[in-house]
Design a protein around this motif. Structure first.
Motif, PDB file in Angstrom:
ATOM      1  N   MET A 139      18.465  -9.929  -1.716  1.00 55.92           N
ATOM      2  CA  MET A 139      17.686  -8.714  -1.634  1.00 55.92           C
ATOM      3  C   MET A 139      16.948  -8.518  -2.959  1.00 55.92           C
ATOM      4  N   ARG A 140      15.770  -7.959  -2.860  1.00 55.29           N
ATOM      5  CA  ARG A 140      14.984  -7.657  -4.063  1.00 55.29           C
ATOM      6  C   ARG A 140      15.169  -6.196  -4.441  1.00 55.29           C
ATOM      7  N   PHE A 141      15.137  -5.967  -5.765  1.00 53.51           N
ATOM      8  CA  PHE A 141      15.428  -4.630  -6.269  1.00 53.51           C
ATOM      9  C   PHE A 141      14.716  -4.449  -7.614  1.00 53.51           C
ATOM     10  N   PRO A 142      14.337  -3.218  -7.959  1.00 56.60           N
ATOM     11  CA  PRO A 142      13.674  -2.992  -9.245  1.00 56.60           C
ATOM     12  C   PRO A 142      14.640  -3.161 -10.422  1.00 56.60           C
ATOM     13  N   ARG A 143      14.155  -3.849 -11.452  1.00 59.13           N
ATOM     14  CA  ARG A 143      14.941  -4.048 -12.670  1.00 59.13           C
ATOM     15  C   ARG A 143      14.104  -3.653 -13.870  1.00 59.13           C
ATOM     16  N   VAL A 144      14.684  -2.885 -14.756  1.00 60.04           N
ATOM     17  CA  VAL A 144      13.965  -2.416 -15.945  1.00 60.04           C
ATOM     18  C   VAL A 144      13.460  -3.605 -16.740  1.00 60.04           C
ATOM     19  N   LEU A 171      10.387  -0.783  -2.277  1.00 59.31           N
ATOM     20  CA  LEU A 171       9.260  -0.941  -3.206  1.00 59.31           C
ATOM     21  C   LEU A 171       9.054  -2.395  -3.602  1.00 59.31           C
ATOM     22  N   CYS A 172      10.030  -3.234  -3.307  1.00 56.77           N
ATOM     23  CA  CYS A 172      10.055  -4.601  -3.826  1.00 56.77           C
ATOM     24  C   CYS A 172       9.596  -5.655  -2.834  1.00 56.77           C
ATOM     25  N   GLU A 173       8.748  -5.284  -1.928  1.00 55.27           N
ATOM     26  CA  GLU A 173       8.203  -6.257  -0.979  1.00 55.27           C
ATOM     27  C   GLU A 173       6.994  -6.949  -1.608  1.00 55.27           C
ATOM     28  N   HIS A 174       7.223  -7.516  -2.758  1.00 51.01           N
ATOM     29  CA  HIS A 174       6.212  -8.203  -3.563  1.00 51.01           C
ATOM     30  C   HIS A 174       6.846  -9.481  -4.101  1.00 51.01           C
ATOM     31  N   PRO A 175       6.046 -10.382  -4.617  1.00 43.07           N
ATOM     32  CA  PRO A 175       6.613 -11.584  -5.233  1.00 43.07           C
ATOM     33  C   PRO A 175       7.544 -11.228  -6.398  1.00 43.07           C
TER      34      PRO A 175
END
Length: 162
Positions: free
Chosen positions: A1-6, A113-117
Motif C-alpha cells: 500500500m502507498r502512504f504519505p511520508r514526510v 492521496l497516494c495514487e501516484h508514482p
C-alpha cells in the motif's frame, strides 16, 4: 500500500512549524486538528500549519511536503494505533473502538492521496469556504528519486542593483 511520508528537502519546516514533523515519519492530512478552532484566528506557526501542513503520525508535528512511499502492513498498523491513541488523548475519543474507526478513516483518506508514482511529492493548501475546511492537494513529480535536486523556490537575479 502507498502512504504519505514526510520528506524534508531543507530545514525550513523546523522554522515554520511548532512542532515540525520528523523526517521520514508517516503522515496524514491532519485537518481534524483544526475542526475545533477558528482558522481566522490562527496566525504565525499555527496558521502556517493550517494553511499548508501535513501531520506526522509519530511526532504529531507538521510538514510542508510528503512523498508517496510504500508502507508495510506492520507500519500501517502502527500508524493506526498511534492515531487512535492520539484521538483518545488529545481529542477525547470516548473509547478505543471509536478512536480506531476515526484513525482508519484518516489513514484511508491519506492513502487515497497516494495514487501516484512512488516518490511523487504532495503539498496541501487549506482554506475555509462557507464555514468548512477545504483542502486542495498539489503534485510535484520529480525526475527520479533524487529529491536533493528538486528546487522548489529560489532567488533570481534580475540585474537591478537597487
Amino acid at each position: 500500500m502507498r502512504f504519505p511520508r514526510v520528506i524534508r528537502l531543507d530545514e525550513s519546516d523546523s522554522r515554520v512549524y511548532e512542532p515540525p514533523s520528523l523526517p521520514s515519519e508517516w503522515a496524514v492530512s491532519g485537518s481534524f486538528a483544526f475542526v475545533d478552532r477558528d482558522p481566522a484566528l490562527l496566525h504565525g506557526k499555527p496558521g502556517q500549519a493550517f494553511r499548508s501542513g501535513f501531520l506526522g503520525t509519530e511526532s504529531f508535528g507538521w510538514s510542508t511536503l510528503v512523498a508517496v512511499e510504500e508502507i508495510s502492513d506492520e507500519e500501517h498498523a502502527a500508524v493506526l494505533e498511534r492515531l487512535a491513541t492520539h484521538f483518545m488523548a488529545r481529542y477525547g475519543a470516548p473509547d478505543r473502538t471509536t478512536a480506531l474507526r476515526a484513525a482508519r478513516d484518516e489513514a484511508e483518506f491519506a492513502a487515497s492521496l497516494c495514487e501516484h508514482p512512488l516518490h511523487t511529492l504532495l503539498a496541501v493548501e487549506r482554506r475555509v469556504e462557507n464555514g468548512e475546511i477545504v483542502e486542495e492537494f498539489r503534485v510535484v513529480r520529480p525526475t527520479g528519486a533524487d529529491h536533493a535536486r528538486v528546487r522548489l523556490w529560489g532567488i533570481e537575479d534580475d540585474g537591478d542593483p537597487s
